[in-house]
Design an enzyme around this catalytic site. Sequence first.
Site, PDB file in Angstrom:
ATOM      1  N   ASP A 198       8.793   9.811  -3.024  1.00 37.28           N
ATOM      2  CA  ASP A 198       9.708   8.480  -3.752  1.00 37.28           C
ATOM      3  C   ASP A 198       9.176   6.915  -3.254  1.00 37.28           C
ATOM      4  O   ASP A 198       8.931   6.720  -2.014  1.00 37.28           O
ATOM      5  CB  ASP A 198      11.013   8.414  -3.677  1.00 37.28           C
ATOM      6  CG  ASP A 198      11.765   7.758  -4.687  1.00 37.28           C
ATOM      7  OD1 ASP A 198      11.780   8.131  -5.963  1.00 37.28           O
ATOM      8  OD2 ASP A 198      12.145   6.543  -4.226  1.00 37.28           O
TER       9      ASP A 198
ATOM     10  N   ASP B 139       3.428  -0.892 -12.956  1.00 32.88           N
ATOM     11  CA  ASP B 139       2.576   0.134 -13.478  1.00 32.88           C
ATOM     12  C   ASP B 139       1.125   0.244 -12.618  1.00 32.88           C
ATOM     13  O   ASP B 139       0.656   1.252 -12.403  1.00 32.88           O
ATOM     14  CB  ASP B 139       2.092   0.087 -14.667  1.00 32.88           C
ATOM     15  CG  ASP B 139       3.213   0.129 -15.726  1.00 32.88           C
ATOM     16  OD1 ASP B 139       4.233   0.923 -15.252  1.00 32.88           O
ATOM     17  OD2 ASP B 139       3.260  -0.299 -17.040  1.00 32.88           O
TER      18      ASP B 139
ATOM     19  N   GLU C 210       9.141   6.711 -10.423  1.00 35.23           N
ATOM     20  CA  GLU C 210       8.514   6.434  -9.070  1.00 35.23           C
ATOM     21  C   GLU C 210       8.141   7.577  -8.321  1.00 35.23           C
ATOM     22  O   GLU C 210       8.226   7.334  -7.110  1.00 35.23           O
ATOM     23  CB  GLU C 210       8.834   5.182  -8.510  1.00 35.23           C
ATOM     24  CG  GLU C 210      10.416   5.223  -7.849  1.00 35.23           C
ATOM     25  CD  GLU C 210      11.343   5.031  -8.797  1.00 35.23           C
ATOM     26  OE1 GLU C 210      12.534   4.696  -8.488  1.00 35.23           O
ATOM     27  OE2 GLU C 210      11.177   5.097 -10.010  1.00 35.23           O
TER      28      GLU C 210
END
Length: 312
Positions: free
Chosen positions: A185, A202, A229
């Site tokens: 993560d 992005d 993410e």
Amino acid sequence: MSTGSDFPNLVSGSNQQNKVLVADDDPMMGEFLGAILEQIADVTVVSSGEAALKALETDAYDVVLLDVEMPGMGGLEACKAIKSSPDTSHISVIIVTARIGDKMEVDALDLGATDFIVKPFVAKIVLARVRNHLIMQAQARQLRLLSMSDGLTGIANRRCFDQTLENECSRAARTNTPLSLLLIDVDRFKQYNDHYGHSQGDECLKKIAKALTLSARRAGDLVARVGGEEFAFIFPNTDKDSLIAIAQSVSMHVSELALSHIDGIDGKVTISIGGTTLDGTNQPISGSAIYMKADELLYKAKEAGRNCAVIE
């Protein structure tokens, strides 16, 4: 071995070789087919149906040629086994026989065979038939890849990850080999988006995805984007000690990006990692179960202050 410019591989830029498996108990026939087909594929020749199934457990093939009459497991029985397994059902199976007839064709097609080659062989016909099936397999792979790829990062998506994880869990239990999973993560990514904007967010995810692929070095390793993410790795036949080393490598590759993050740890983008290993004791476990375990460990890494890995 080159397959020629008119012959598509997996995807543009892929180095994957087209692979054909031939099963024939007659050494001369096997050698003859191998010599014909090596012009367009990497060919493996075995002498029985049992050996063909064994080869399929350890390597991926696009097309399998099965002689009908072999000692032990014949071609039709082997075809049934190939088409009954979710790991191999997509493979094109060509039945090789000298006894073609209505019943033979119906039986073979009912079992999932896709084509026939009749003895005695005509080399050009064998080559053309197998080439056509390799082309169809390559096109089918391209479509599968498009449906299994994350639109933003280009790596595998959640659908591909879930299917692969279930398959690898089954394989690990069947072959008594370890299976490892990492969940990753990006720390404080919401704050990153809030400060730098979603477009920059992005771009950050794309760079991280590219860095993560550096740790997926074997053909069977899979890296996927499984959430906004959140990323994941599947490492077949990988024990806990190896997984710890891989987690360190993953962290290093992301650290080397040195992506600025005003709200990040030490002003940089960092990741937290949770990882776990099935020890290969032949005990079946679902993909969701191992995922939940890795997710718990990822949460522990977050609780521990982020920018770390918890592997159990």
